[in-house]
Design a protein around this motif. Structure first.
Motif, short mmCIF file in Angstrom:
data_model
loop_
_atom_site.label_atom_id
_atom_site.label_comp_id
_atom_site.label_asym_id
_atom_site.label_seq_id
_atom_site.Cartn_x
_atom_site.Cartn_y
_atom_site.Cartn_z
N ASP A 392 0.86 -1.19 0.00
CA ASP A 392 0.00 0.00 0.00
C ASP A 392 0.89 1.23 0.00
O ASP A 392 1.61 1.49 0.96
CB ASP A 392 -0.91 0.01 1.24
CG ASP A 392 -1.81 1.24 1.29
OD1 ASP A 392 -1.80 2.05 0.33
OD2 ASP A 392 -2.52 1.39 2.31
N ARG A 393 0.88 1.98 -1.09
CA ARG A 393 1.74 3.16 -1.20
C ARG A 393 1.08 4.43 -0.67
O ARG A 393 1.65 5.51 -0.75
CB ARG A 393 2.17 3.35 -2.65
CG ARG A 393 3.20 2.32 -3.10
CD ARG A 393 3.64 2.49 -4.54
NE ARG A 393 4.70 1.55 -4.86
CZ ARG A 393 5.99 1.87 -4.95
NH1 ARG A 393 6.38 3.11 -4.74
NH2 ARG A 393 6.90 0.95 -5.25
N SER A 394 -0.09 4.30 -0.10
CA SER A 394 -0.76 5.49 0.44
C SER A 394 -0.33 5.78 1.87
O SER A 394 -0.63 6.85 2.40
CB SER A 394 -2.28 5.31 0.39
OG SER A 394 -2.71 4.28 1.28
N GLN A 395 0.35 4.84 2.51
CA GLN A 395 0.75 4.98 3.91
C GLN A 395 2.19 4.51 4.08
O GLN A 395 2.53 3.39 3.70
CB GLN A 395 -0.16 4.16 4.83
CG GLN A 395 0.30 4.09 6.28
CD GLN A 395 0.26 5.45 6.97
OE1 GLN A 395 -0.79 6.07 7.07
NE2 GLN A 395 1.42 5.92 7.42
N ILE A 396 3.04 5.37 4.66
CA ILE A 396 4.42 5.00 4.91
C ILE A 396 4.56 4.39 6.31
O ILE A 396 4.14 5.00 7.30
CB ILE A 396 5.36 6.22 4.81
CG1 ILE A 396 5.37 6.78 3.40
CG2 ILE A 396 6.79 5.83 5.21
CD1 ILE A 396 6.20 8.03 3.25
N TYR A 397 5.11 3.20 6.35
CA TYR A 397 5.56 2.61 7.62
C TYR A 397 7.09 2.59 7.53
O TYR A 397 7.65 1.91 6.67
CB TYR A 397 5.01 1.20 7.80
CG TYR A 397 3.50 1.16 7.88
CD1 TYR A 397 2.83 1.52 9.05
CD2 TYR A 397 2.74 0.78 6.77
CE1 TYR A 397 1.45 1.49 9.12
CE2 TYR A 397 1.34 0.75 6.84
CZ TYR A 397 0.71 1.11 8.01
OH TYR A 397 -0.67 1.08 8.09
N PHE A 398 7.73 3.34 8.38
CA PHE A 398 9.17 3.51 8.26
C PHE A 398 9.90 2.17 8.42
O PHE A 398 9.50 1.32 9.23
CB PHE A 398 9.68 4.51 9.29
CG PHE A 398 9.18 5.91 9.04
CD1 PHE A 398 9.34 6.51 7.80
CD2 PHE A 398 8.57 6.63 10.05
CE1 PHE A 398 8.89 7.80 7.57
CE2 PHE A 398 8.11 7.92 9.83
CZ PHE A 398 8.27 8.51 8.58
N PRO A 399 10.98 1.96 7.66
CA PRO A 399 11.72 0.70 7.69
C PRO A 399 12.63 0.61 8.92
O PRO A 399 13.84 0.79 8.84
CB PRO A 399 12.55 0.76 6.41
CG PRO A 399 12.81 2.23 6.22
CD PRO A 399 11.56 2.92 6.70
N SER A 400 12.03 0.33 10.06
CA SER A 400 12.78 0.29 11.31
C SER A 400 13.08 -1.15 11.69
O SER A 400 12.40 -2.08 11.27
CB SER A 400 11.97 0.95 12.42
OG SER A 400 11.66 2.30 12.09
N GLY A 401 14.08 -1.32 12.54
CA GLY A 401 14.41 -2.66 12.96
C GLY A 401 15.26 -2.68 14.22
O GLY A 401 15.83 -1.67 14.62
N ASN A 445 13.59 -6.80 4.12
CA ASN A 445 15.03 -6.95 4.30
C ASN A 445 15.48 -6.83 5.75
O ASN A 445 16.63 -7.14 6.06
CB ASN A 445 15.78 -5.93 3.44
CG ASN A 445 15.79 -6.33 1.98
OD1 ASN A 445 15.27 -7.37 1.62
ND2 ASN A 445 16.39 -5.51 1.15
N TYR A 446 14.61 -6.36 6.63
CA TYR A 446 14.93 -6.31 8.04
C TYR A 446 14.18 -7.38 8.84
O TYR A 446 14.28 -7.44 10.05
CB TYR A 446 14.52 -4.95 8.64
CG TYR A 446 15.26 -3.73 8.15
CD1 TYR A 446 16.31 -3.82 7.25
CD2 TYR A 446 14.89 -2.47 8.60
CE1 TYR A 446 16.97 -2.69 6.82
CE2 TYR A 446 15.55 -1.34 8.17
CZ TYR A 446 16.58 -1.44 7.27
OH TYR A 446 17.23 -0.31 6.85
N SER A 447 13.41 -8.22 8.15
CA SER A 447 12.46 -9.10 8.83
C SER A 447 13.09 -10.39 9.32
O SER A 447 13.88 -11.02 8.61
CB SER A 447 11.28 -9.41 7.91
OG SER A 447 10.53 -8.23 7.65
#
Length: 485
Positions: A392-401, A445-447
């Protein structure tokens, strides 16, 4: 911060004691050495198969974390598309476990390692500039620091990794966050074509016209054609603050998280190391001098170390690693997905790092734990078209880890459970703060290896499963590692 994984094929492995059982694979053949011998007899002189006694074998199997490395029966370095096809056909026909390694930056055991045939893409190392087309062809065996170094004389760059050692393939196929993502989008948004060897050994140049494969690849990529961009001098580097500057660093990072200048980017980690909490921030500005006010706080806080300066893009990326990871270190990553970085949320991240650092160092004094803070601007996902990730490109979830390293192999299960719990705690903290993260998407990639497919790919999972059935009916990719569809 060390973030990335080689995700050429999205397949999973069984879990034993909290970690994937990397010894179990679908194999009715069993004699892996005979398969190695067969590959050696069938490939051309452009390729080579190495036994465990060869120096190349060691390099081909080596990963960032020792816990992600296995002793394969042999390693093979294909040097042509035709030989990649030969290798895939042989391992598929004999049902031999295999793995494909680009940069070897994954933390998940068994994702790019195997007891069978280790395929190292090292010989796919071309960087060819097409100035008229505004593109660059990049081999899948390269790391991003190599790519930037070779593009520097042309005053060009591409949307790729932020630290040395990150492989081209893993970053792009997982999504791909970069220093220029605010301006150009994700790495996958800047791919023009993929040179792909399908699971049945067939070669195909995949473009946007190939709707399903473009959406979610299956096979081995040998090279990428990427959009290139003019690149002059940039400003930035690394700044590290000590425990005595925690409060000041939290305020500075939270303030930067509201910056809307697309040329500015940071990647911050809060790390518990031997009782101290260090704040390390990779700083980037796309220009020789940062815009007034963007990084003022970063320059006024007393630092343990700082190398912020005007430099080439390639030099900035090379400056991002100041220490070498010991060859026997074990490690894992686990992703979470906040939508904002307020001072209170960053403080929660620091407290989480301190809690787990104190608890786990009781078990292993060499434990280090980090939490990442990676803000981007609101327009980040507007540059691309629909893709497997993000769903979903309407909402950004930052790539945190969260990243966790340790030395004692008997603690693998405890550490896997701990890094998962730490990430879950930070996702819960975001929810308590009022962030809309109930169905947050996390960066593949952080999962961690046990991450549900829906957490990374949302409603795209069903389409990806159908693609897997269509493109790989023989389940060749089930012989390798990764997240399974």
């Amino acid at each position: 911060m060390l973030w990335a994984s080689f995700a050429f094929a999205l397949l999973s492995t069984p879990l034993v004691n909290g970690l994937p059982d990397i010894s179990r694979r679908d194999s009715s053949h069993g004699n892996f050495q005979a398969v190695c011998n067969q590959i050696a007899s069938k490939v051309s002189n452009a390729s080579q198969v190495f036994p465990p006694s060869a120096p190349q074998y060691t390099a081909d199997n080596q990963h960032e974390f020792f816990s992600a490395t296995q002793a394969s029966t042999c390693s093979v370095e294909p040097g042509s598309v035709e030989d990649v096809s030969v290798i895939l056909k042989i391992v598929g026909r004999t049902r031999t476990p295999f793995a494909v390694k680009g940069g070897g930056h994954t933390g998940n055991p068994g994702f790019s390692s195997t007891p069978g045939v280790q395929i190292a893409m090292t010989r796919f190392n071309a960087v060819n500039v097409n100035a008229d087309a505004g593109t660059v062809v990049v081999g899948s065996g390269l790391t991003w620091d190599n790519v930037y170094e070779r593009l520097s004389p042309f005053n060009l760059t591409v949307a790729g990794g932020r630290i040395p050692g990150v492989g081209v393939s893993g970053l792009l196929l997982g999504g791909g966050y970069s220093y220029i993502a605010n301006q150009r989008g994700l790495g996958i948004d800047n791919v023009v074509s993929y040179d792909l060897v399908l699971p049945n050994g067939t070669f195909k140049k995949v473009t946007a016209d190939d709707e399903d494969l473009w959406f979610g690849l299956r096979g081995i990529v040998t090279q990428f054609t990427l959009k290139s961009f003019p690149q002059g001098e940039v400003w930035g580097g690394i700044v590290t603050w000590g425990t005595d500057q925690l409060e000041a660093s939290i305020k500075a990072i939270a303030k930067f998280a509201t910056v809307t200048d697309p040329k500015a980017a940071i990647l911050t980690t809060y790390a518990y190391i031997s009782g101290d909490v260090l704040t390390t921030t990779s700083v980037f500005y796309d220009g020789p001098v940062p815009a007034p006010g963007v990084f003022d706080d970063f320059l006024t806080i007393p630092a343990i170390q700082s190398n912020l300066s005007t430099r080439s893009f390639a030099d900035l990326v090379k400056s991002q690693i100041s220490t070498t990871i010991p060859s026997d270190v074990r490690g894992l990553y686990c992703a979470f997905g906040p939508t904002a970085y307020s001072a209170s949320y960053i403080n929660d991240s620091v407290n989480e790092v301190i809690f787990w650092g104190r608890e786990l160092t009781k078990l292993d004094p060499k434990v280090q734990i980090l939490a990442g803070i990676e803000p981007f601007t609101s327009g980040l996902l507007s540059h691309g078209t629909p893709s497997a990730y993000p769903p979903d490109r309407s909402q950004i979830y930052f790539p945190s880890g969260v990243a966790l390293t340790w030395s004692n192999s008997s603690l693998d299960q405890v550490m896997a459970q701990s890094v998962r719990q730490a990430a879950d705690d930070l996702q819960a903290a975001a929810l308590r703060e009022g962030q809309n993260v109930t169905n947050a998407v996390v960066y593949p990639n952080y999962s961690l290896f046990d991450t549900p497919l829906e957490a990374m790919y949302g409603d795209n999972v069903e389409r990806l499963q159908e693609l897997k059935r269509t493109v790989d009916p023989g389940n060749v990719m089930n012989l390798a590692g990764g997240f399974r569809f």
